[in-house]
Design a protein around this motif. Structure first.
Motif, PDB file in Angstrom:
ATOM      1  N   THR A  16      83.921  47.317  44.579  1.00  9.07           N
ATOM      2  CA  THR A  16      83.318  47.460  45.910  1.00  9.07           C
ATOM      3  C   THR A  16      81.942  46.807  45.962  1.00  9.07           C
ATOM      4  O   THR A  16      81.359  46.454  44.937  1.00  9.07           O
ATOM      5  CB  THR A  16      83.201  48.947  46.293  1.00  9.07           C
ATOM      6  OG1 THR A  16      82.444  49.620  45.282  1.00  9.07           O
ATOM      7  CG2 THR A  16      84.568  49.588  46.431  1.00  9.07           C
ATOM      8  N   GLU A  17      81.423  46.661  47.182  1.00  9.93           N
ATOM      9  CA  GLU A  17      80.172  45.942  47.441  1.00  9.93           C
ATOM     10  C   GLU A  17      78.967  46.526  46.719  1.00  9.93           C
ATOM     11  O   GLU A  17      78.040  45.801  46.383  1.00  9.93           O
ATOM     12  CB  GLU A  17      79.887  45.910  48.948  1.00  9.93           C
ATOM     13  CG  GLU A  17      80.908  45.165  49.761  1.00  9.93           C
ATOM     14  CD  GLU A  17      82.186  45.976  50.007  1.00  9.93           C
ATOM     15  OE1 GLU A  17      82.141  47.234  49.996  1.00  9.93           O
ATOM     16  OE2 GLU A  17      83.241  45.350  50.178  1.00  9.93           O
ATOM     17  N   GLU A  18      78.959  47.821  46.473  1.00  7.87           N
ATOM     18  CA  GLU A  18      77.783  48.443  45.859  1.00  7.87           C
ATOM     19  C   GLU A  18      77.771  48.350  44.333  1.00  7.87           C
ATOM     20  O   GLU A  18      76.880  48.889  43.689  1.00  7.87           O
ATOM     21  CB  GLU A  18      77.648  49.909  46.304  1.00  7.87           C
ATOM     22  CG  GLU A  18      78.806  50.798  45.950  1.00  7.87           C
ATOM     23  CD  GLU A  18      79.949  50.748  46.949  1.00  7.87           C
ATOM     24  OE1 GLU A  18      80.979  51.356  46.662  1.00  7.87           O
ATOM     25  OE2 GLU A  18      79.830  50.115  48.009  1.00  7.87           O
ATOM     26  N   THR A  19      78.717  47.643  43.745  1.00  7.06           N
ATOM     27  CA  THR A  19      78.752  47.505  42.289  1.00  7.06           C
ATOM     28  C   THR A  19      78.255  46.121  41.863  1.00  7.06           C
ATOM     29  O   THR A  19      78.246  45.184  42.652  1.00  7.06           O
ATOM     30  CB  THR A  19      80.182  47.697  41.749  1.00  7.06           C
ATOM     31  OG1 THR A  19      80.999  46.632  42.219  1.00  7.06           O
ATOM     32  CG2 THR A  19      80.756  49.038  42.183  1.00  7.06           C
ATOM     33  N   LYS A  20      77.866  45.991  40.600  1.00  2.94           N
ATOM     34  CA  LYS A  20      77.375  44.692  40.125  1.00  2.94           C
ATOM     35  C   LYS A  20      78.486  43.660  40.017  1.00  2.94           C
ATOM     36  O   LYS A  20      78.219  42.473  39.926  1.00  2.94           O
ATOM     37  CB  LYS A  20      76.633  44.848  38.796  1.00  2.94           C
ATOM     38  CG  LYS A  20      77.504  45.149  37.606  1.00  2.94           C
ATOM     39  CD  LYS A  20      76.661  45.184  36.347  1.00  2.94           C
ATOM     40  CE  LYS A  20      77.518  45.375  35.112  1.00  2.94           C
ATOM     41  NZ  LYS A  20      76.730  45.301  33.895  1.00  2.94           N
ATOM     42  N   HIS A  21      79.736  44.104  40.040  1.00  2.00           N
ATOM     43  CA  HIS A  21      80.873  43.181  39.967  1.00  2.00           C
ATOM     44  C   HIS A  21      81.523  42.985  41.339  1.00  2.00           C
ATOM     45  O   HIS A  21      82.677  42.573  41.423  1.00  2.00           O
ATOM     46  CB  HIS A  21      81.921  43.713  38.992  1.00  2.00           C
ATOM     47  CG  HIS A  21      81.398  43.953  37.615  1.00  2.00           C
ATOM     48  ND1 HIS A  21      80.965  42.934  36.792  1.00  2.00           N
ATOM     49  CD2 HIS A  21      81.210  45.103  36.919  1.00  2.00           C
ATOM     50  CE1 HIS A  21      80.553  43.452  35.649  1.00  2.00           C
ATOM     51  NE2 HIS A  21      80.683  44.753  35.699  1.00  2.00           N
TER      52      HIS A  21
END
Length: 81
Positions: A16-21
């Motif tokens: 998801t958007e809030e992760t570093k990946h």
């Protein structure tokens, strides 16, 4: 289902958007029963995009591995180029 066959759940995951990946996607095979990753992974920033139940039978489909390996090799596995 025979002992030589295993039923799996194959899931296409996306970070998801809030992760570093964020935006990276991958496939994972999961047990159809008691696979805690199906419960836990969404809590770590993964969301499932699709899934399919598949049956893998011991000794079957091995030709698929050879063709997939050849397709990913340089020159598509061809040595005449």
């Amino acid at each position: 289902m025979s002992a030589a066959a295993t039923e799996l759940l194959v899931v296409y995951w996306e970070w998801t958007e809030e992760t570093k990946h964020a935006g990276h996607r991958f496939w994972a095979a999961h047990a159809t029963e008691n696979d805690g990753r199906l419960r836990d992974w969404p809590q770590t920033g993964l969301r499932p995009l699709g899934a399919s139940k598949v049956t893998v039978t011991v000794g079957e489909g091995l030709d698929l591995l050879a063709s997939a390996a050849a397709a990913s090799a340089p020159n598509g596995g061809r040595d005449d180029v």
